[in-house]
Design an enzyme around this catalytic site. Structure first.
Site, mmCIF file in Angstrom:
data_model
loop_
_atom_site.group_PDB
_atom_site.id
_atom_site.type_symbol
_atom_site.label_atom_id
_atom_site.label_comp_id
_atom_site.label_asym_id
_atom_site.label_seq_id
_atom_site.Cartn_x
_atom_site.Cartn_y
_atom_site.Cartn_z
ATOM 1 N N LYS A 106 5.195 -2.190 2.479
ATOM 2 C CA LYS A 106 4.815 -3.544 2.084
ATOM 3 C C LYS A 106 4.471 -4.422 3.285
ATOM 4 C CE LYS A 106 7.232 -3.512 -2.240
ATOM 5 N NZ LYS A 106 8.515 -3.646 -2.917
ATOM 6 N N GLY A 133 0.859 -1.177 0.000
ATOM 7 C CA GLY A 133 0.000 0.000 0.000
ATOM 8 C C GLY A 133 0.888 1.217 0.000
ATOM 9 N N ASP A 158 -11.562 4.185 8.026
ATOM 10 C CA ASP A 158 -11.364 3.649 6.674
ATOM 11 C C ASP A 158 -11.915 2.238 6.555
ATOM 12 O OD1 ASP A 158 -10.671 3.857 4.027
ATOM 13 O OD2 ASP A 158 -8.575 3.299 4.327
#
Ligand SMILES: *[C@@H]1O[C@H](CO)[C@@H](O)[C@H](O)[C@H]1NC(C)=O
Ligand SMILES: *[C@@H]1O[C@H](CO)[C@@H](O)[C@H](O)[C@H]1NC(C)=O
Ligand SMILES: *[C@@H]1O[C@H](CO)[C@@H](O)[C@H](O)[C@H]1NC(C)=O
Ligand SMILES: *[C@@H]1O[C@H](CO)[C@@H](O)[C@H](O)[C@H]1NC(C)=O
Length: 956
Positions: free
Chosen positions: A646, A642, A757
């Site tokens: 990693k 992302g 999120d």
């Protein structure tokens, strides 16, 4: 982000998502474009396309311009582009991997003025709807793979100024109007007809041209046109460039051609024209005349040749031309080139003494010249295969040899030279600019379709072009250091020049600059010196962008506030001092890193990070240890990535698996934040939350170690990637687990945590399909003084984001409830929240009919939910999801209410919500085999982005 900027942003962008539960339709349109393209700019992950996406410009909240030339975009054009109904400018030039057909819906972009798709690979027929773009001024579809006919509807574009369809596979006739159908003859304001290099056939209609037209460039070279040149051409008094060469035209050249007194370049070569040459007396602008390879009936050299006072180039190879060349022909003041190969020119060749001082090539091979009157002319002359060269006393003269001179084979060796400086030695891929600075230039080929000169060795014309280019870039506020031209080459049809554009004071351009430079050239904003005639630029992809972290500024609010509040130099000095001490210690520590074994000592030495973290259950790992568990962080152990870095799978010596998240440089936080984060995470323990096993903070690395959740993300299961089929019961179970995890964060964690999120890539599934919520990277403690604080940055993921939060910037638990509601809808439809420009919440609301079976939502449901069986409790589930996505946060339920409601639904559905793994695993027999399928199925969507500061918002 400073407070002022924040207030500004608030004022400007509040209206953007002002429609709760519906996103700005333009954003949905952009999302569908993005969905269909690879290599969109990294900034296209930001939440607000208007202010943050490169290549996008808006007026208010509406997208008005998309400029993305030379971006390396790959993919097709989504029909959803039609939602961008305020779009005026669309430039996707020089993306050679853009393929597929143009969607007919493009005709709905009623405000479009410029449609520029030069040098892509679009194919298929050009949709007829293009004729509905009534505001269109500039249409460039050249250098693609379009086939089929020219849509007659283009005739409706009454404002069109520029029409370029050259270099495609277009076929069929040139459309002209006929009663009810439109045609190109109606384009009375168009100045450019560029149709070269296609397969157009049929006769050129007489009707195509009229005295009302304003055409200056008519280019039909290299097609399969037949019939005569229409005499109506002579009516278009504005013409400057006419190319009908390389077709199958027959018959006489119309005698009124000499009425075209503004024509500079006239190409009629390589046809089957016959009859006498029309008189061109009066064509006083004519510079370049090419009539080669036709069968004219001209036994005498026309006297008007010598009256063409602007002529630079006379090309009449193989035309049947006979008679003696008049000496005054060579006195035309601009004359550079005379090529009359393979004719019946006879008598004596006399160049005289007053010949043009630009004259550089006279090629008269294969003629019947018997004598050459030698004078002062000493540039290239070719008389080979004339009687004069068969005589023994003259046969050895240089003019009797077929020259291999560069002038006659159409190349020249021009290269821009350094401006009084010594070229630098540059690292690979960088090039020393004309100002001797190393940089990555933007490159491409400038192709001139009808230059008025033929002498390629004249350096001053290139200098003039360079200066004009540079001035043009600079006058458009582009930071360009210099431009370089090289390798002029006259192929069979056009003149090509390599172009390099160098950035000013940096060594590379950014994406915005590349798209602006590309636009300046694709949109013909740049006008070359007149002698170069019409041009087209073929840009290369620019690959040398700075590798910038997609990470925005870190959320260092506390430090920011301290600095802001104190605003005194002393604090800064202190901080600098601390930083110095820190750096010194870091260095020393690095020197003795092998000795280090105790993280807490390590932590102690770090003043900025404060005391060692207070951990519950989580433990410290050394970097070496982690390197060992992950086979030195090998690519094979990588299981996700992302913006933050990693994720690796690690094998503990005990055989237990762990997931290790390793922050990239840009994503690292200050020691203090890192500590806060791990303290927080170590306190959170719930079976529906991914738990923290440990951490590593060493050698400048920040790593978080999590429990390993074997069945990957919910998204992988929904998309079918993981091979797990989720029936209705399993989906209920997953939503319950997720809801419980969230309810814990909101109501039981101390202090409470807002996730910020929630999305399907942040819900992981274990062996028994228990949902585990991951990624507390965006988590916000609901702290003492935080409660009424405006958060400095809206975070989340487009599609799941609570519009109320976006507008107010006021974060509450209800924003998670909104995202959870979206997730509930995703769970039953298996659609991404925004897919093909459609927003799931709106789609469900639109389709829903209360009194019908399954609320009439069958068409939206994921088939693998098991539609054959009765989905018991389905309607209640949808009711709940829609309550979660209510516009006002206060109308949404709390997470514990959600938990209760899902439990009710499950009981209704005959499932025991409290059944634990043992019993559930029995009913999910195919799932409890973690080793039976490779983990994780999809690296990209696997997102453990945990306690590192988030990268920019990832739209889904
Ligand atoms: C030539 O142009 C003039 C106007 O400049 C026009 O009157 C005349 O008819 C044209 N001649 C032909 C043969 O088209
Ligand atoms: C040159 O050729 C023309 C016919 O094309 C002929 O009339 C003329 O007499 C020739 N002149 C010479 C010098 O041979
Ligand atoms: C050709 O002649 C010009 C003078 O007319 C002279 O300056 C030039 O040097 C000569 N070039 C060559 C190659 O002899
Ligand atoms: C790109 O460079 C220009 C300077 O030419 C600058 O103004 C702009 O902010 C840069 N854009 C980005 C996204 O860095």
């Amino acid at each position: 982000m400073g407070q002022k900027t924040l207030v500004f942003l608030l004022l400007v962008f509040m209206p953007i998502l002002a429609m709760a539960t519906t996103y700005n339709p333009d954003f949905l349109g952009l999302m569908s474009l993005k969905d269909d393209w690879k290599n969109t700019p990294p900034s296209w992950t930001a939440l607000d396309p208007c202010s943050e996406w490169e290549g996008i410009e808006c007026t208010g909240s509406r997208v008005t311009s998309i400029k993305l030339s030379s971006m390396g975009l790959e993919g097709t054009m989504s029909g959803e582009i039609q939602t961008l109904s305020e779009l005026q400018m669309l430039d996707l030039s020089y993306n050679k991997d853009l393929t597929g057909e143009l969607p007919p819906s493009i005709g709905n972009l009623k405000k479009l003025t410029n449609l520029i798709l030069v040098g892509c690979s679009f194919s298929g027929t050009i949709p007829d709807t293009i004729g509905s773009l009534e505001q269109l001024v500039f249409l460039s579809l050249n250098s693609n793979k379009f086939s089929g006919r020219i849509p007659p509807s283009i005739g409706n574009l009454s404002k069109l100024y520029w029409l370029d369809m050259a270099d495609n596979n277009l076929e069929g006739p040139i459309p002209v109007s006929n009663g009810s159908t439109s045609g190109l003859d109606m384009l009375l304001h168009t100045k450019h007809f560029h149709f070269g290099k296609n397969k157009l056939s049929g006769e050129i209609p007489e009707k195509l041209f009229s005295s009302s037209m304003k055409l200056i460039h008519v280019l039909f070279e290299s097609n399969e046109l037949t019939g005569k040149i229409p005499s109506t051409l002579g009516l278009v008094q504005t013409l400057e460039v006419v190319r009908f060469d390389r077709n199958n035209l027959v018959g006489k050249v119309p005698s009124n051609l000499n009425n075209l007194t503004s024509v500079n370049e006239l190409y009629l070569s390589n046809n089957k024209l016959s009859g006498p040459l029309p008189s061109m007396t009066g064509m006083n602008s004519l510079a370049y005349l090419d009539m080669s390879n036709n069968s004219f009936d001209v036994s005498k050299i026309p006297t008007w040749f010598s009256t063409l006072t602007s002529l630079t180039t006379l090309m009449m190879e193989s035309t049947g031309l006979g008679g003696e060349l008049p000496v005054d022909l060579f006195s035309l003041p601009s004359l550079q080139t005379v090529v009359l190969k393979n004719n019946q020119v006879n008598g004596t060749l006399d160049i005289g003494t007053t010949y043009s001082n630009h004259l550089q090539l006279i090629d008269l091979q294969y003629n019947s010249i018997t004598e050459y009157k030698k004078g002062l002319y000493n540039d290239t002359l070719i008389l080979a295969n004339n009687p004069v060269c068969l005589e023994t006393d003259t046969g050895t003269e240089s003019y009797c040899k077929v020259s291999t001179d560069s002038q006659s084979d159409g190349t020249s060796t021009y290269t821009t030279l350094p401006n009084n400086c010594v070229p630098s030695t540059c690292s690979p891929n960088q090039i020393s600019s004309p100002n001797c600075r190393c940089a990555y230039p933007y490159t491409g080929i400038l192709e001139f379709r009808a230059p008025s000169f033929s002498d390629l060795g004249n350096k001053s014309i290139y200098k003039e072009l360079e200066n004009k280019l540079l001035t043009s870039f600079q006058s458009h506020q582009l930071l360009v250091d210099s431009v370089a031209l090289s390798n002029p080459k006259k192929g069979s049809i056009y003149l090509d020049l390599n172009l390099e554009v160098f950035p000013y004071s940096r060594n590379r351009f950014n994406r915005t600059e590349i798209s602006e430079i590309g636009f300046l050239l694709s949109n013909q904003t740049f006008k070359p010196p007149k002698s170069f005639g019409p041009f087209v630029f073929h840009g290369d992809e620019y690959e040398n962008y700075q590798v910038i972290s997609t990470e925005p500024k870190k959320s260092k609010s506390s430090i920011g506030i301290i600095i802001g509040a104190a605003a005194g130099g002393s604090v800064l000095v202190l901080l600098l001092l601390l930083a110095g001490v820190y750096a010194f210690r870091q260095k020393r520590r690095a020197e003795r890193s092998s000795e280090i074994s105790n993280p807490f000592v390590h932590w102690d030495s770090n003043k900025i990070s404060g005391d060692a973290p207070q951990l519950k259950g989580a433990r410290w790992f050394s970097y070496e240890e982690l390197a060992r568990y992950t086979n030195n962080f090998s690519a094979a152990n990588e299981i996700g990535s992302g913006g933050y870095g990693k994720v690796y799978r690690g094998n503990l010596p005990t055989g237990e698996l762990i997931a290790i998240k390793k922050a990239e440089k840009e994503s690292k936080q200050g020691g203090l934040e890192f500590k806060t984060e791990i303290e927080l995470l170590s306190r959170v323990h719930h079976k529906n939350l991914v738990s923290l096993v440990g951490f590593c903070f060493e050698r400048g690395e920040q790593l978080l170690i999590y429990e390993y959740v074997p069945n990957g993300t919910l998204k992988d299961s929904l998309s079918g990637k993981s091979g797990i089929r989720l029936d209705w019961m399993r989906r209920l179970k997953v939503s319950l687990g997720t809801a419980k995890g969230l309810a814990y964060l909101h109501e039981l964690a101390n202090p409470p945590i807002i996730h910020r999120d929630i999305k399907s890539t942040n819900v992981l599934l274990d062996d028994h399909l228990n949902a585990k919520v991951a990624d507390f990277g965006l988590s916000k403690l609901i702290g003492e003084d935080d409660k009424d604080h405006i958060t400095t940055q809206v975070k989340g993921t487009m599609g799941y984001l609570d519009p109320e939060y976006y507008m107010s910037q006021q974060l509450t638990e209800k924003s998670d409830v909104y995202s959870f509601g979206v997730l509930m809808l995703e769970l039953i439809t298996a659609r991404r929240p925004i897919e093909k420009g459609k927003y799931i919440v709106r789609e469900v609301q639109k389709t829903l009919v209360k009194n019908q079976d399954l609320y009439n939502l069958q068409g939206l449901l994921d088939p693998s939910i098991g539609l054959a069986t009765k989905l018991r409790g389905f309607e209640k589930y949808v009711d709940l999801a829609l309550r979660c996505v209510e516009e006002a946060g206060s109308d949404r339920p709390t997470m514990s209410e959600v938990v209760k409601e899902i439990e009710n639904i499950m009981e209704l559905a005959g499932l025991n919500p409290n059944a634990e793994s043992a019993s559930t695993s029995a009913s999910y027999e195919d799932v409890s085999k973690p080793t039976s399928y490779p983990y994780p199925p999809n690296k990209e969507t696997f997102d453990y982005s945990g306690a590192f500061p988030p990268s920019k918002i990832e739209p889904q």
